[in-house]
Design a protein around this motif. Structure first.
Motif, PDB file in Angstrom:
ATOM      1  N   HIS A  96       0.807  -1.220   0.000  1.00 35.22           N
ATOM      2  CA  HIS A  96       0.000   0.000   0.000  1.00 35.22           C
ATOM      3  C   HIS A  96       0.839   1.269   0.000  1.00 35.22           C
ATOM      4  N   THR A  97       2.116   1.122   0.242  1.00 38.27           N
ATOM      5  CA  THR A  97       3.024   2.256   0.180  1.00 38.27           C
ATOM      6  C   THR A  97       4.329   1.719  -0.394  1.00 38.27           C
ATOM      7  N   TYR A 106       6.320   1.301   9.149  1.00 37.59           N
ATOM      8  CA  TYR A 106       5.009   1.314   8.481  1.00 37.59           C
ATOM      9  C   TYR A 106       3.989   1.963   9.410  1.00 37.59           C
ATOM     10  N   PRO A 107       3.210   2.926   8.935  1.00 40.52           N
ATOM     11  CA  PRO A 107       2.250   3.601   9.820  1.00 40.52           C
ATOM     12  C   PRO A 107       1.184   2.644  10.345  1.00 40.52           C
ATOM     13  N   LEU A 111      -2.894   5.573   7.485  1.00 39.06           N
ATOM     14  CA  LEU A 111      -2.599   5.178   6.115  1.00 39.06           C
ATOM     15  C   LEU A 111      -3.900   4.875   5.373  1.00 39.06           C
ATOM     16  N   THR A 112      -3.989   5.274   4.105  1.00 42.10           N
ATOM     17  CA  THR A 112      -5.158   4.975   3.288  1.00 42.10           C
ATOM     18  C   THR A 112      -4.871   3.737   2.452  1.00 42.10           C
ATOM     19  N   GLU A 113      -5.678   2.717   2.633  1.00 38.98           N
ATOM     20  CA  GLU A 113      -5.571   1.501   1.837  1.00 38.98           C
ATOM     21  C   GLU A 113      -6.764   1.438   0.900  1.00 38.98           C
ATOM     22  N   ARG A 278       6.849   8.047   8.597  1.00 36.93           N
ATOM     23  CA  ARG A 278       5.444   7.618   8.668  1.00 36.93           C
ATOM     24  C   ARG A 278       4.524   8.658   8.037  1.00 36.93           C
ATOM     25  N   GLN A 281       4.625   8.471   4.243  1.00 39.01           N
ATOM     26  CA  GLN A 281       3.856   7.344   3.714  1.00 39.01           C
ATOM     27  C   GLN A 281       2.356   7.603   3.760  1.00 39.01           C
ATOM     28  N   ILE A 282       1.903   8.269   4.802  1.00 38.32           N
ATOM     29  CA  ILE A 282       0.479   8.590   4.910  1.00 38.32           C
ATOM     30  C   ILE A 282       0.060   9.502   3.762  1.00 38.32           C
ATOM     31  N   SER A 285       0.101   7.500   0.436  1.00 34.37           N
ATOM     32  CA  SER A 285      -1.034   6.581   0.281  1.00 34.37           C
ATOM     33  C   SER A 285      -2.314   7.316  -0.097  1.00 34.37           C
TER      34      SER A 285
END
Length: 329
Positions: A96-97, A106-107, A111-113, A278, A281-282, A285
């Protein structure tokens, strides 16, 4: 593999095996002939959006991917689990990232999946101005032309042919007429102005990057956008980094740049380092300069009598614990 099955050798290393041999390895395991080892690696496949085409290529089509809703919708159009199941026999995982979920940075929240959801994707594309369709059922962009991006990748790669076949089918389900083009690696990855990928003269591009212990957020920083070193990137007011720049998408987000810079300018282990990675990555995503697809597999095998053998995601060689490997005759 034949030598391993005949007993001529005891270990088959990852440089001699590939994911394509997974069915044979699994069958041999069921027969008790060997033990296969499948380990998620540190190379991730992704489909890149050319958000900011360069030069005259920017005039050749509507700027489809500048709208984040289009990128988000296309991500929901892709059945990434089918790719994992069909191409990697279910032994890998969706990403996802730009780092796997097992990475310590990894957050854990925020995080948006994006799930595989063609219905929601089609609704989002309608809302983004792509609601009209032509006689063949394909979407028209806001300028009235068919939404027909070209997806390019390297020639001669069986795995990528499978990726592109699934991707094209998925996009058709969302009304997007993707055309596929395969190029020699030397042409596709060339670092010059007429290069499709790093010359930013493409629509969609599929290839792989290496992730690692430190999350590679610099791949998507605006100061890594390729272009003439004597020209200013209007997105950030800085000179382009030359044609060797890594951010082939042209993605530019000040908040992402700030978070990545905070991380890379801090010492590992400090709160600033972890928080910056983090946060980057957020943002990634949510903004999706690329569609993260899946992690490649490392594949090895050994005779059942081999003890303490295995694969490690971050080790280049499976001999990392050679002093522990033994055999029970």
């Amino acid at each position: 593999l034949a030598r391993l099955l005949s007993g001529e050798c005891d270990i088959a290393t990852q440089d001699g095996l590939s994911t394509n041999e997974a069915p044979s390895l699994i069958e041999a395991e069921e027969s008790g002939l060997l033990i296969p080892y499948f380990q998620i690696g540190t190379i991730y496949e992704h489909m890149d959006f050319n958000i900011d085409p360069y030069g005259d290529y920017a005039e050749s089509r509507y700027d489809w991917f500048e709208d984040v809703r289009v990128r988000q919708a296309m991500t929901m159009c892709v059945d990434r689990q089918r790719m994992v199941d069909d191409i990697l026999y279910g032994r890998s995982e969706i990403i996802h990232t730009y780092v796997p979920a097992t990475h310590p940075l990894y957050p854990t929240e925020g995080l948006t999946e994006w799930p595989y959801d063609p219905e929601a994707a089609n609704m989002m594309l309608d809302e983004a101005g792509y609601g009209r369709r032509d006689a063949d059922g394909f979407r028209l962009d806001p300028a009235g032309a068919r939404f027909a991006p070209i997806a390019q990748t390297t020639a001669g790669n069986a795995m990528r042919r499978q990726i592109m076949t699934i991707f094209k089918d998925n996009m058709a389900d969302c009304g997007i007429d993707v055309r596929v083009d395969y190029l020699p690696a030397g042409e596709w990855f060339a670092d010059r102005s007429d290069s499709p990928l790093f010359g930013r003269r493409y629509d969609l591009g599929e290839f792989a990057w290496l992730t690692g212990v430190e999350p590679p957020c610099a791949l998507y920083r605006s100061d890594q956008v390729p272009g003439p070193a004597d020209e200013v990137n209007p997105k950030n007011g800085l000179n382009y980094t030359g044609w060797g720049g890594l951010n082939n998408t042209g993605f530019a987000d000040p908040a992402f740049d700030e978070a990545c810079a905070r991380a890379t300018q801090s010492l590992p282990g400090t709160p600033e380092y972890a928080a910056g990675h983090r946060e980057a990555q957020i943002i990634f995503s949510r903004e999706l300069p690329v569609i993260p697809l899946f992690l490649r597999l490392k594949v090895a095998a050994a005779a059942p009598e081999v003890l303490n053998f295995g694969l490690d995601s971050t080790q280049m060689s499976e001999m990392y614990n050679i002093w522990e490997i033994d055999i029970d005759r």
